[in-house]
Structure formats: structure tokens, C-alpha cells
Write a protein that holds these residues in place. Sequence first.
Motif, PDB file in Angstrom:
ATOM      1  N   ALA A  61       0.831  -1.205   0.000  1.00 32.36           N
ATOM      2  CA  ALA A  61       0.000   0.000   0.000  1.00 32.36           C
ATOM      3  C   ALA A  61       0.864   1.253   0.000  1.00 32.36           C
ATOM      4  CB  ALA A  61      -0.930  -0.004   1.212  1.00 32.36           C
ATOM      5  N   GLN A  62       1.945   1.220   0.763  1.00 32.11           N
ATOM      6  CA  GLN A  62       2.837   2.376   0.806  1.00 32.11           C
ATOM      7  C   GLN A  62       3.523   2.581  -0.542  1.00 32.11           C
ATOM      8  OE1 GLN A  62       5.504   2.246   4.122  1.00 32.11           O
ATOM      9  NE2 GLN A  62       5.912   4.433   4.061  1.00 32.11           N
ATOM     10  N   MET A  63       3.886   1.478  -1.196  1.00 32.76           N
ATOM     11  CA  MET A  63       4.501   1.578  -2.519  1.00 32.76           C
ATOM     12  C   MET A  63       3.528   2.201  -3.520  1.00 32.76           C
ATOM     13  SD  MET A  63       4.384  -0.025  -5.751  1.00 32.76           S
ATOM     14  CE  MET A  63       3.766  -1.697  -5.472  1.00 32.76           C
ATOM     15  N   ILE A  64       2.266   1.754  -3.485  1.00 32.03           N
ATOM     16  CA  ILE A  64       1.255   2.290  -4.398  1.00 32.03           C
ATOM     17  C   ILE A  64       1.001   3.764  -4.110  1.00 32.03           C
ATOM     18  CG2 ILE A  64      -1.188   2.157  -5.036  1.00 32.03           C
ATOM     19  CD1 ILE A  64      -0.983  -0.886  -4.489  1.00 32.03           C
ATOM     20  N   LYS A  65       0.886   4.085  -2.826  1.00 34.49           N
ATOM     21  CA  LYS A  65       0.646   5.483  -2.441  1.00 34.49           C
ATOM     22  C   LYS A  65       1.783   6.385  -2.906  1.00 34.49           C
ATOM     23  CE  LYS A  65       2.078   7.114   1.105  1.00 34.49           C
ATOM     24  NZ  LYS A  65       3.253   7.956   1.479  1.00 34.49           N
ATOM     25  N   ASN A  66       3.027   5.953  -2.684  1.00 35.05           N
ATOM     26  CA  ASN A  66       4.184   6.756  -3.097  1.00 35.05           C
ATOM     27  C   ASN A  66       4.254   6.896  -4.614  1.00 35.05           C
ATOM     28  OD1 ASN A  66       4.990   7.113  -0.454  1.00 35.05           O
ATOM     29  ND2 ASN A  66       6.429   5.400  -0.470  1.00 35.05           N
ATOM     30  N   PHE A  67       3.944   5.816  -5.326  1.00 35.90           N
ATOM     31  CA  PHE A  67       4.000   5.854  -6.787  1.00 35.90           C
ATOM     32  C   PHE A  67       3.011   6.873  -7.346  1.00 35.90           C
ATOM     33  CE2 PHE A  67       2.800   4.189 -11.031  1.00 35.90           C
ATOM     34  CZ  PHE A  67       4.053   4.207 -11.630  1.00 35.90           C
ATOM     35  N   ILE A  68       1.853   6.970  -6.712  1.00 35.51           N
ATOM     36  CA  ILE A  68       0.833   7.902  -7.190  1.00 35.51           C
ATOM     37  C   ILE A  68       1.121   9.331  -6.732  1.00 35.51           C
ATOM     38  CG2 ILE A  68      -1.617   8.525  -7.001  1.00 35.51           C
ATOM     39  CD1 ILE A  68      -2.206   5.508  -6.779  1.00 35.51           C
ATOM     40  N   MET A  69       1.465   9.498  -5.471  1.00 32.84           N
ATOM     41  CA  MET A  69       1.558  10.841  -4.901  1.00 32.84           C
ATOM     42  C   MET A  69       2.873  11.554  -5.212  1.00 32.84           C
ATOM     43  SD  MET A  69      -0.298  10.425  -1.176  1.00 32.84           S
ATOM     44  CE  MET A  69      -0.211  12.197  -0.886  1.00 32.84           C
ATOM     45  N   ASN A  70       3.911  10.807  -5.561  1.00 31.54           N
ATOM     46  CA  ASN A  70       5.215  11.435  -5.777  1.00 31.54           C
ATOM     47  C   ASN A  70       5.443  11.871  -7.219  1.00 31.54           C
ATOM     48  OD1 ASN A  70       5.712  11.001  -3.092  1.00 31.54           O
ATOM     49  ND2 ASN A  70       7.129   9.301  -3.386  1.00 31.54           N
ATOM     50  N   HIS A  71       4.399  11.872  -8.014  1.00 30.00           N
ATOM     51  CA  HIS A  71       4.531  12.299  -9.409  1.00 30.00           C
ATOM     52  C   HIS A  71       3.291  13.093  -9.799  1.00 30.00           C
ATOM     53  CE1 HIS A  71       4.847  12.106 -13.800  1.00 30.00           C
ATOM     54  NE2 HIS A  71       6.123  11.834 -13.630  1.00 30.00           N
ATOM     55  N   GLY A  72       3.501  14.264 -10.358  1.00 30.07           N
ATOM     56  CA  GLY A  72       2.390  15.158 -10.661  1.00 30.07           C
ATOM     57  C   GLY A  72       1.360  14.576 -11.609  1.00 30.07           C
ATOM     58  N   MET A  73       1.819  13.889 -12.667  1.00 30.15           N
ATOM     59  CA  MET A  73       0.889  13.340 -13.647  1.00 30.15           C
ATOM     60  C   MET A  73       0.026  12.240 -13.042  1.00 30.15           C
ATOM     61  SD  MET A  73      -0.306  13.402 -16.691  1.00 30.15           S
ATOM     62  CE  MET A  73       0.892  14.319 -17.668  1.00 30.15           C
ATOM     63  N   ARG A  74       0.651  11.343 -12.288  1.00 28.13           N
ATOM     64  CA  ARG A  74      -0.108  10.246 -11.684  1.00 28.13           C
ATOM     65  C   ARG A  74      -1.079  10.773 -10.625  1.00 28.13           C
ATOM     66  NH1 ARG A  74       5.206   7.713 -12.252  1.00 28.13           N
ATOM     67  NH2 ARG A  74       5.750   8.291 -10.115  1.00 28.13           N
ATOM     68  N   LEU A  75      -0.637  11.759  -9.859  1.00 27.59           N
ATOM     69  CA  LEU A  75      -1.516  12.346  -8.848  1.00 27.59           C
ATOM     70  C   LEU A  75      -2.695  13.053  -9.501  1.00 27.59           C
ATOM     71  CD1 LEU A  75      -2.064  12.948  -5.883  1.00 27.59           C
ATOM     72  CD2 LEU A  75      -0.591  14.961  -6.075  1.00 27.59           C
TER      73      LEU A  75
END
Length: 246
Positions: free
Chosen positions: A165-179
Motif C-alpha cells: 500500500a505504501q509503494m502504491i501510495k508513493n507511486f501515485i503521490m510522488n509524481h504530478g501526472m499520476r496524482l
Amino acid sequence: MPGFNKLRTTLLKNEKAHIDMLLESTKSTWNEKGVTICSDGWSDPQRRPLINFIAISGKKPMFLKADNCEGEVKTKEYIAEKLRAVIEEVGRQNVVQIITDNAANCKGAGLLVQAEYSNIFWTPCVVHTLNLALKNICDPKVPKNEEDEYIWHHLEFIHTIKTEAQMIKNFIMNHGMRLSMFNEFSRIKLLAIAETRFASVVCMLQRFVEVKRALQSMVISDKWESYREDAQVATLVRDKLLSEVW
């Protein structure tokens, strides 16, 4: 507009008297209902170590003071001395309980005070106790002995889900396009984990449940399919979110 000298003398003195008067209704219940003294360590914006003291009774909690412990070693004797001073300030006849966290020095201080005052009991902080329990549940130790092996066997799945879950959260939140993509599908934000608060793991996973459909809709959308940056991780995230486990 009052001058500097008036502000720091007469007006300050009058305001203190006014606040004392407002607090008198709370203090008046202490003798009847008893007082619990809660103490916790903290740091101010300048990173100076503080010990806070709050009096809790049947009416309202009341902040008593924050002692600056800069340059001091917070031994059990030092903390016990601070607690004694607060107890005497409140009135030893009014205090029935002191609450601290479960750190060895705080526990030792609490037991010293309990031994000295026959009417006062030390109680460990329930929140801190639960936090330690959640630490064992959410972040079990890699097994080194038979007892650790038993715990790991029963709790490894929670550790795995938390890590994913932390990996998924970081992958989404740490990049403007994905967020930006995620925000198109959900008005609710993902939560991060506080380093020292393992209850936040539970909160983070609960939030994942709340936004599960939004996450799944995102990873099956055309935008996600056409996303080329970090494609391997993006595929892994999609597979995790669409799996039966999630």
C-alpha cells in the motif's frame, strides 16, 4: 494604542488575572472530583525538548505548563521531580492519578511518585500502549527465534499489505501526472504514514478501502494504459489493485 511598557506590565498582569478568573470554575471542581495529571514530551519549533503537563478533571482539561528540559538528562528522578512540583501546585489532596507514556524513564518516574503519595496512582498512556501493540502487528520483526517466527507467521500478511500500500501510495503521490490522474477519479486524498505512529498504518489502509473503486477505475482507464513513464511499476500497481487480495 498602549505602549510597550504598559503591554508588558499592567495589561499583561490584568489579562493573567482575567484568565485565572475564567479557570477558577474548573479548579473549583478538583477537590470534589479529583484530578489526573497527564504528562508528555514534546519539542517546540526551535527543537527544544519540553515536558507538558495538563490537569484533567470532570469538567475540562486545563493546560498547566511546559517545562524546558534543554541540556537536561530526562532520567526517572528528573521527571519525578517535575511531577512532584506539579502535584504540589495542583494540591496533592486533589490528584488521584498521573499518566505518562510507557518509556522506561517515564514509567520509573510514575512508580516513584506512586510510592511517595498513597492516594496517587500511575497509569500508562492507553494511546501509547495501543501504538506499541499496533507496532508489533503492523511491523513485526523478521524472525530470529521461535517466538518471532510464530508472530511473523501470523502477521506477515499485514506487513506485506502495508508495504504494498505504501509503494502504491508513493507511486501515485510522488509524481504530478499520476496524482492528477488519481484526483480525476477521487475527491478523497490518500494518507501517508507517520514515522512514529503505527496507528496511521491502519488509517492509511482504511483510506485505501474508501478509494478502492477510484483506484481501480484509474488503473483501467485509457490514460493509465497510455502512460509510458515507469511502465513496469505502473503495471505492477495495476495488477495489485485489480487482484482479489486488494
